[in-house]
Design a protein around this motif. Structure first.
Motif, PDB file in Angstrom:
ATOM      1  N   THR A  45     -43.127  29.383  -7.016  1.00 33.30           N
ATOM      2  CA  THR A  45     -44.407  30.035  -7.059  1.00 33.30           C
ATOM      3  C   THR A  45     -45.345  28.955  -6.804  1.00 33.30           C
ATOM      4  OG1 THR A  45     -44.950  29.375  -9.443  1.00 33.30           O
ATOM      5  CG2 THR A  45     -44.023  31.691  -8.885  1.00 33.30           C
TER       6      THR A  45
ATOM      7  N   SER B  17     -44.725  39.748  -8.686  1.00 34.02           N
ATOM      8  CA  SER B  17     -43.713  40.323  -9.693  1.00 34.02           C
ATOM      9  C   SER B  17     -42.789  39.275 -10.097  1.00 34.02           C
ATOM     10  CB  SER B  17     -42.767  41.162  -8.900  1.00 34.02           C
ATOM     11  OG  SER B  17     -41.702  41.801  -9.760  1.00 34.02           O
ATOM     12  N   ASN B  18     -42.200  38.150  -9.413  1.00 34.84           N
ATOM     13  CA  ASN B  18     -41.659  37.096 -10.116  1.00 34.84           C
ATOM     14  C   ASN B  18     -42.470  36.227 -10.916  1.00 34.84           C
ATOM     15  OD1 ASN B  18     -39.396  37.809  -8.542  1.00 34.84           O
ATOM     16  ND2 ASN B  18     -39.702  36.183  -6.956  1.00 34.84           N
ATOM     17  N   GLU B  19     -43.749  36.035 -10.755  1.00 34.25           N
ATOM     18  CA  GLU B  19     -44.661  35.469 -11.631  1.00 34.25           C
ATOM     19  C   GLU B  19     -44.870  35.921 -13.003  1.00 34.25           C
ATOM     20  OE1 GLU B  19     -47.316  32.116 -12.240  1.00 34.25           O
ATOM     21  OE2 GLU B  19     -45.531  32.412 -11.058  1.00 34.25           O
TER      22      GLU B  19
ATOM     23  N   ALA C 198     -37.943  28.705 -10.950  1.00 31.59           N
ATOM     24  CA  ALA C 198     -38.863  30.012 -10.947  1.00 31.59           C
ATOM     25  C   ALA C 198     -40.402  29.353 -10.426  1.00 31.59           C
ATOM     26  CB  ALA C 198     -39.043  30.721 -12.046  1.00 31.59           C
TER      27      ALA C 198
ATOM     28  N   ARG D 100     -41.665  35.523 -14.958  1.00 27.08           N
ATOM     29  CA  ARG D 100     -41.648  34.141 -15.626  1.00 27.08           C
ATOM     30  C   ARG D 100     -42.562  34.351 -16.724  1.00 27.08           C
ATOM     31  NH1 ARG D 100     -43.995  29.339 -15.452  1.00 27.08           N
ATOM     32  NH2 ARG D 100     -45.710  30.025 -13.999  1.00 27.08           N
TER      33      ARG D 100
ATOM     34  N   LYS E  61     -43.893  40.630  -4.153  1.00 34.37           N
ATOM     35  CA  LYS E  61     -42.646  40.136  -4.868  1.00 34.37           C
ATOM     36  C   LYS E  61     -42.794  38.701  -5.545  1.00 34.37           C
ATOM     37  CE  LYS E  61     -38.277  39.603  -6.004  1.00 34.37           C
ATOM     38  NZ  LYS E  61     -37.361  40.680  -6.770  1.00 34.37           N
ATOM     39  N   SER E  62     -43.803  38.008  -4.901  1.00 38.46           N
ATOM     40  CA  SER E  62     -44.491  36.797  -5.741  1.00 38.46           C
ATOM     41  C   SER E  62     -44.969  37.109  -6.953  1.00 38.46           C
ATOM     42  CB  SER E  62     -45.178  35.835  -4.620  1.00 38.46           C
ATOM     43  OG  SER E  62     -44.501  35.604  -3.597  1.00 38.46           O
TER      44      SER E  62
END
Length: 281
Positions: free
Chosen positions: A136, A152-154, A132, A157, A149-150
């Motif tokens: 990023t 949200s992923n961060e 993950a 995590r 989306k980036s």
């Protein structure tokens, strides 16, 4: 002084002969021409002076922009290299450790199964976090996934690692960036803010709002940490980097905080950035 001389000449003109009158008219005309030339020279001198000053300021600004762009490019390349190392080297080591721990789990006596299972789970969790994080850090992956989306992923995590809640709220209809690579710059600003929240704020919750307005994307990020006195805080590399990146994408950055009230970051990014020179990240 010149005006008085002209007036005196006019008074004398009324009481003089024709020859003297012509001479006075000639002198007045010459004097007027000199005055006009003097004024014109003075105006042209100031115009030229201001033009040279503006050109000098423009050259200095262009030089500063080039330095900031080169710095951002260097930082982005370093992050990309780190991402590759995490994915290829560290990731492979964790995969190998995970495989070994699973093999060990099958051979372990019942009394050690729980401990070995914990080790195996640690390898699994570490591998997930490394993958993950590597995503990023790689700007190309951020572009591929997209800005929202980036983020949200961060947040997902960080919620696994550190925060009780990390919420992303989107207001309005999603709009395309006029320059796609500005997405990476804006994402790095938010990433720097989140990193500082993890390291210094002692926050439990993070809330990010993406407000798509007619001409601007207004990004607001706020934590509920201990905050600080905005007037006395020393500017570190994190804040300098955020301001530098905001300037490169022609965005307005505001940081608000007070002791006990958390930290709030507001970035106003103009969605009409087509006239600005392309900045390669």
């Amino acid at each position: 002084m010149i005006v008085l001389s002209i007036m005196e000449a006019g008074e004398r003109l009324a009481s003089t002969s024709s020859a003297e009158r012509y001479m006075l008219i000639y002198m007045i005309n010459v004097l007027a021409i000199i005055v006009v030339l003097f004024i014109a020279f003075f105006v042209m001198f100031n115009i030229r002076k201001n033009k040279l000053l503006q050109e000098r300021i423009k050259r200095e600004q262009e030089f500063e922009t080039q330095i900031a762009t080169a710095k951002a490019e260097t930082q982005e390349q370093i992050l990309k290299d780190i991402a590759w190392e995490l994915h290829d080297s560290v990731g492979q080591l964790l995969i190998f450790g995970n495989m070994q721990s699973r093999s060990l789990l099958r051979l372990s006596p019942e009394s050690l199964e729980f401990k070995v299972a914990e080790v195996n789970e640690t390898f699994n969790s570490s591998l997930t976090e490394v993958r993950a994080l590597s995503k990023t850090l790689n700007g190309e992956v951020v572009l591929d996934l997209g800005f929202q989306k980036s983020i949200s992923n961060e947040l997902i995590r960080l919620e696994r690692m550190r925060f009780d809640k990390a919420i992303l709220e989107v207001v309005g209809d999603n709009k395309l960036f006029p320059r796609s690579k500005d997405e990476v710059m804006l994402f790095r600003i938010l990433q720097e803010f989140l990193s500082n929240s993890v390291k210094y704020s002692q926050a439990k919750n993070i809330h990010i709002i993406l407000d798509y307005q007619a001409d601007y994307l207004v990004v607001t990020a706020k934590d509920d940490g201990k905050g600080f006195d905005i007037n006395t805080i020393e500017k570190g590399s994190g804040l300098i980097n955020m301001n530098g990146r905001a300037k490169l994408i022609n965005a307005e950055l505001t940081l608000n905080s007070a002791p006990g009230e958390g930290v709030e970051l507001i970035v106003r990014y103009p969605l009409d950035n087509a006239t600005q020179e392309e900045v390669d990240v």
